[in-house]
Structures are given as C-alpha cells and as structure tokens.
Design an enzyme around this catalytic site. Structure first.
Site, mmCIF file in Angstrom:
data_model
loop_
_atom_site.group_PDB
_atom_site.id
_atom_site.type_symbol
_atom_site.label_atom_id
_atom_site.label_comp_id
_atom_site.label_asym_id
_atom_site.label_seq_id
_atom_site.Cartn_x
_atom_site.Cartn_y
_atom_site.Cartn_z
ATOM 1 N N GLY A 152 56.937 68.064 42.854
ATOM 2 C CA GLY A 152 56.552 67.605 44.302
ATOM 3 C C GLY A 152 57.269 68.346 45.423
ATOM 4 O O GLY A 152 57.804 67.524 46.020
ATOM 5 N N LYS A 174 66.327 50.459 52.805
ATOM 6 C CA LYS A 174 65.527 51.521 53.227
ATOM 7 C C LYS A 174 64.035 50.943 53.382
ATOM 8 O O LYS A 174 63.204 51.233 54.227
ATOM 9 C CB LYS A 174 65.748 52.513 52.188
ATOM 10 C CG LYS A 174 64.691 53.528 52.387
ATOM 11 C CD LYS A 174 65.121 54.630 53.542
ATOM 12 C CE LYS A 174 64.122 55.336 54.371
ATOM 13 N NZ LYS A 174 63.653 56.255 53.560
ATOM 14 N N ALA A 210 61.833 64.366 57.335
ATOM 15 C CA ALA A 210 61.475 65.729 56.728
ATOM 16 C C ALA A 210 59.978 65.569 57.129
ATOM 17 O O ALA A 210 59.314 64.666 56.753
ATOM 18 C CB ALA A 210 61.856 66.280 55.520
ATOM 19 N N GLY A 247 56.969 68.811 48.398
ATOM 20 C CA GLY A 247 56.546 68.571 49.829
ATOM 21 C C GLY A 247 57.680 68.507 50.801
ATOM 22 O O GLY A 247 58.556 69.341 50.618
ATOM 23 N N SER A 267 56.703 59.394 56.856
ATOM 24 C CA SER A 267 55.913 59.985 56.018
ATOM 25 C C SER A 267 54.556 59.317 55.851
ATOM 26 O O SER A 267 53.562 59.889 55.456
ATOM 27 C CB SER A 267 56.621 60.301 54.634
ATOM 28 O OG SER A 267 57.098 58.975 54.115
HETATM 29 N N1 LIG Z 1 59.282 62.748 54.472
HETATM 30 C C1 LIG Z 1 60.273 61.952 54.666
HETATM 31 O O1 LIG Z 1 60.861 61.938 55.894
HETATM 32 C C2 LIG Z 1 60.829 61.004 53.775
HETATM 33 C C3 LIG Z 1 62.122 60.385 54.060
HETATM 34 C C4 LIG Z 1 62.478 59.516 53.017
HETATM 35 C C5 LIG Z 1 61.855 59.184 51.795
HETATM 36 N N2 LIG Z 1 60.711 59.780 51.673
HETATM 37 C C6 LIG Z 1 59.776 59.485 50.574
HETATM 38 O O2 LIG Z 1 60.016 60.555 49.591
HETATM 39 C C7 LIG Z 1 58.748 60.571 48.814
HETATM 40 C C8 LIG Z 1 58.024 62.016 49.010
HETATM 41 O O3 LIG Z 1 57.847 61.885 50.287
HETATM 42 P P1 LIG Z 1 57.312 63.409 51.176
HETATM 43 O O4 LIG Z 1 57.236 63.123 52.621
HETATM 44 O O5 LIG Z 1 58.175 64.408 50.623
HETATM 45 O O6 LIG Z 1 55.929 63.627 50.482
HETATM 46 P P2 LIG Z 1 54.862 64.883 50.604
HETATM 47 O O7 LIG Z 1 55.385 65.651 51.630
HETATM 48 O O8 LIG Z 1 53.429 64.347 50.496
HETATM 49 O O9 LIG Z 1 55.435 65.481 49.358
HETATM 50 C C9 LIG Z 1 54.881 65.205 47.978
HETATM 51 C C10 LIG Z 1 54.773 66.335 47.122
HETATM 52 O O10 LIG Z 1 54.268 66.000 45.805
HETATM 53 C C11 LIG Z 1 53.116 66.948 45.458
HETATM 54 N N3 LIG Z 1 52.439 66.361 44.488
HETATM 55 C C12 LIG Z 1 51.600 65.625 44.270
HETATM 56 N N4 LIG Z 1 51.220 65.408 43.072
HETATM 57 C C13 LIG Z 1 51.691 66.438 42.329
HETATM 58 C C14 LIG Z 1 51.452 66.797 40.945
HETATM 59 N N5 LIG Z 1 50.819 66.392 40.122
HETATM 60 N N6 LIG Z 1 52.377 67.875 40.635
HETATM 61 C C15 LIG Z 1 53.212 68.507 41.441
HETATM 62 N N7 LIG Z 1 53.403 68.064 42.895
HETATM 63 C C16 LIG Z 1 52.714 67.102 43.106
HETATM 64 C C17 LIG Z 1 52.287 67.047 46.665
HETATM 65 O O11 LIG Z 1 51.485 68.199 46.627
HETATM 66 P P3 LIG Z 1 50.323 68.632 47.670
HETATM 67 O O12 LIG Z 1 50.975 69.646 48.575
HETATM 68 O O13 LIG Z 1 49.227 69.467 46.678
HETATM 69 O O14 LIG Z 1 50.065 67.424 48.508
HETATM 70 C C18 LIG Z 1 53.431 67.363 47.840
HETATM 71 O O15 LIG Z 1 53.744 68.653 47.872
HETATM 72 C C19 LIG Z 1 57.897 59.530 49.074
HETATM 73 O O16 LIG Z 1 58.145 58.256 48.408
HETATM 74 C C20 LIG Z 1 58.322 59.196 50.479
HETATM 75 O O17 LIG Z 1 58.018 57.894 51.042
HETATM 76 C C21 LIG Z 1 60.033 60.570 52.656
#
Ligand SMILES: NC(=O)c1ccc[n+]([C@@H]2O[C@H](COP(=O)([O-])OP(=O)(O)OC[C@H]3O[C@@H](n4cnc5c(N)ncnc54)[C@H](OP(=O)(O)O)[C@@H]3O)[C@@H](O)[C@H]2O)c1
Length: 291
Positions: free
Chosen positions: A10, A177, A126, A12, A246
């Site tokens: 993942g 959190k 991020a 992302g 997010s």
């Molecule tokens: N962003 C932040 O600032 C932040 C901060 C703290 C915690 N979090 C937490 O961290 C976690 C991730 O968040 P995020 O913001 O990084 O999410 P995100 O940007 O949506 O990234 C998730 C990634 O997982 C990929 N994915 C989904 N299904 C998959 C699969 N079957 N195989 C491989 N990859 C797959 C997605 O692919 P696609 O590119 O195809 O969508 C995407 O690249 C969440 O629980 C979020 O709440 C986020």
C-alpha cells in the site's frame, strides 16, 4: 548477515513516505506491493525532496518471503492487503500494521498469527498527489508496543527522521490518535481543510466528537488527560489551515472513507460500555450518506 527484507503493502500517502525513507537506509532491501502501478517514489519532505526506485510488484503471485511486512493500506482494504500475505509470510515474518483506528490486531488476526502482528500508531501528516508522489508535512512519529518486536521495528527506522518509538501503554497511544482522528471527521463532512477548526462553532463540534472518544477510551483502559479533547481541537486550529486529513482526502478523491475505523468504533465501544456517543453516531450517518 544479509539485508533485512521488507515488503510494504500500500504505497499511498503514508506507505510511499515510509518506503522512501526506508529506501535511503543501508541494510534494508525494500519491495513495494502496489495496487495501482507506479514507477518511482518522490516525496516532498519537511527537509527537501527525496526519491527512491525500489522493486515494485503489482501482482500478489510475484510476492516472495520477507522478514517484515509493513501494511499501509486503508483499514477497509484489509482483504486486498491480505492477498499479498500468502507469498510474503515465512515462519518468522512479522507484520506491522500502520493504520488508523484501534483494531489493528483484530483486522489481521484471520491472516497472521497474532503474536507476529505489530500494531503501529502513525502520526505523520502526508497527502498523495499522484501514484508515488506525496507531500509529507511533518517527520512525525510511529508508536508500537514495547517488546522485542517493537524494538526490531524501531530499529528499521534508525536512519530516518521519522520518530519510531515503543510505548509501554499502547492502549493510550491508540485512543489518543483516535481522538485526533474522530475530531477531524468534521473536515470530511463539510469538505473543508483543517483550518475550518478556527470557526468556533466547528470547534465545538470537534470538541464533542473528541470528548466521546475520550470517554470510551478511558472505559477501554486508556489513560487520557482531562485536557485531551480541547488540546486536539487546538491542534487543528494551529496546524497548516490548508492541510487535509486522510478521511477528507478520500472523500475528495471519491474513495471510500474510514468511517468505521474512525467513528463507528467509538459508537460500538460506547454501546459496549453504556456510554452515549450521539456525535460520532451522527458522523457515521452523515459520512455514510456522503459516501
Ligand atoms: N495520510 C495521513 O496523513 C495519515 C496519517 C496517519 C495515519 N494514516 C492512516 O494510515 C493508513 C493509510 O493511509 P493513507 O493516507 O496512506 O492512505 P492512501 O493514501 O489511500 O494509501 C493507501 C494505499 O493502499 C493501496 N492499496 C489498497 N489496496 C491495495 C492492495 N490490495 N494491494 C496493494 N496496495 C493496495 C492504495 O492503492 P491505490 O493507489 O490503488 O489507491 C494506496 O496506494 C490509513 O489507515 C490512514 O488512516 C494516514
């Protein structure tokens, strides 16, 4: 000894950021397990741009055994993440779950022996711009439970500016959190970046959401300060006004939102402990309707 093999599922916002930093570290061999193809990682970090070109797989059939798996998908993408695990897991592979919510271990218990799951609370801000391209707004921290696996996880980040640490009170870390996350649900509902917290009426709503989380967290054994809900709201009021959490990023991109991991869980724990959670219940209803 060979290099420590890490597969990150993942890439992302969080996954790409963590991967790009780990790729700078000597002694680590990194593979990305992606759903959407990407060619490389480019992260705008607080200290400047970093890039990396690790091995990238898009087919779970190509996965090979590693020492560590870091799961960085959304909480609702567990089944998709699990499809990679058959190939990645050896008899000693540890699986770190870098997700929001409080149910990291329960989510992966059907797929991984629970003693090999390392739940992680991520506090890194991020935002993704395109596949592999991310704005990392702060170096941030990652907390994992104290113990040998926690120490080994922290060691992976020794050469990065990300503050990976263990804690002897992981339950408290989880609910701190969750308190931050549930307050931010308002941004997803009204479709406005975090700066909307400077509106006093919105701040009241955030305070009420956060207060419910503090109450259920305490019932679950978390040690949460009386001032936590108010300090969470102050955090939103003083963060970059254009920053986007997010859940809100998911709404904007037309992706599913982590409604259950961020609000539904508070409602469910409220029911378990007899604590009213009308604001989080309302958030679930509104976000589900938006979705
Ligand atoms: N962003 C932040 O600032 C932040 C901060 C703290 C915690 N979090 C937490 O961290 C976690 C991730 O968040 P995020 O913001 O990084 O999410 P995100 O940007 O949506 O990234 C998730 C990634 O997982 C990929 N994915 C989904 N299904 C998959 C699969 N079957 N195989 C491989 N990859 C797959 C997605 O692919 P696609 O590119 O195809 O969508 C995407 O690249 C969440 O629980 C979020 O709440 C986020």
């Amino acid at each position: 000894m060979g290099r420590t093999r890490i597969a990150l599922i993942g890439p992302g916002a969080i996954g790409a950021t963590v991967a790009a930093w780990l790729a700078q570290s000597p002694g680590l061999a990194l593979t990305l397990c992606a759903r959407t193809p990407l060619d490389r990682l480019e992260i705008e970090t607080p200290g400047g741009r970093i890039g990396a070109k690790p091995e990238i797989l898009t087919d779970p059939a190509e996965a090979r055994q590693v020492d560590w798996v870091l799961v960085c998908t959304k909480a609702y993408d567990v089944a998709g993440a699990a499809a990679w695990l058959d190939g990645l897991l050896g008899p000693e592979t540890r699986v770190a779950v870098l997700q929001n919510g409080v149910e990291h271990v329960a989510r992966f218990a059907p797929y991984v022996p629970v003693e090999r799951i390392v739940p992680a609370v991520v506090d890194i801000s991020a935002e993704r711009a395109a596949p592999g391209r991310v704005l990392q707004r702060m170096n941030g921290t990652i907390l994992v439970p104290a113990g040998a696996d926690g120490d080994a996880f922290v060691a992976l980040f020794a050469h990065t500016p990300i503050g990976a640490r263990t804690t002897g009170d992981f339950t408290t870390a989880l609910f701190r959190k969750l308190t931050v996350n549930c307050a931010g649900g308002v941004c997803g509902i009204v479709d406005k970046p975090n700066g909307i917290a400077r509106d006093p009426a919105i701040a009241e709503v955030m305070l009420a959401l956060a207060g419910e989380c503090v109450a259920v967290g305490r019932a679950e054994g978390a040690r949460l300060d009386d001032d936590l809900a108010a300090s969470v709201v102050r955090g939103y009021q003083t963060t970059a006004p254009d920053s986007i959490n997010s859940l809100h990023a998911d709404r904007r991109a037309g992706r599913p939102m982590e409604i259950d991991a961020r609000h539904g869980i508070i409602v469910r724990l409220g029911e378990k402990h007899g604590i009213p959670t009308p604001m989080n219940r309302l958030a679930v209803t509104l976000l589900a309707a938006i979705q």
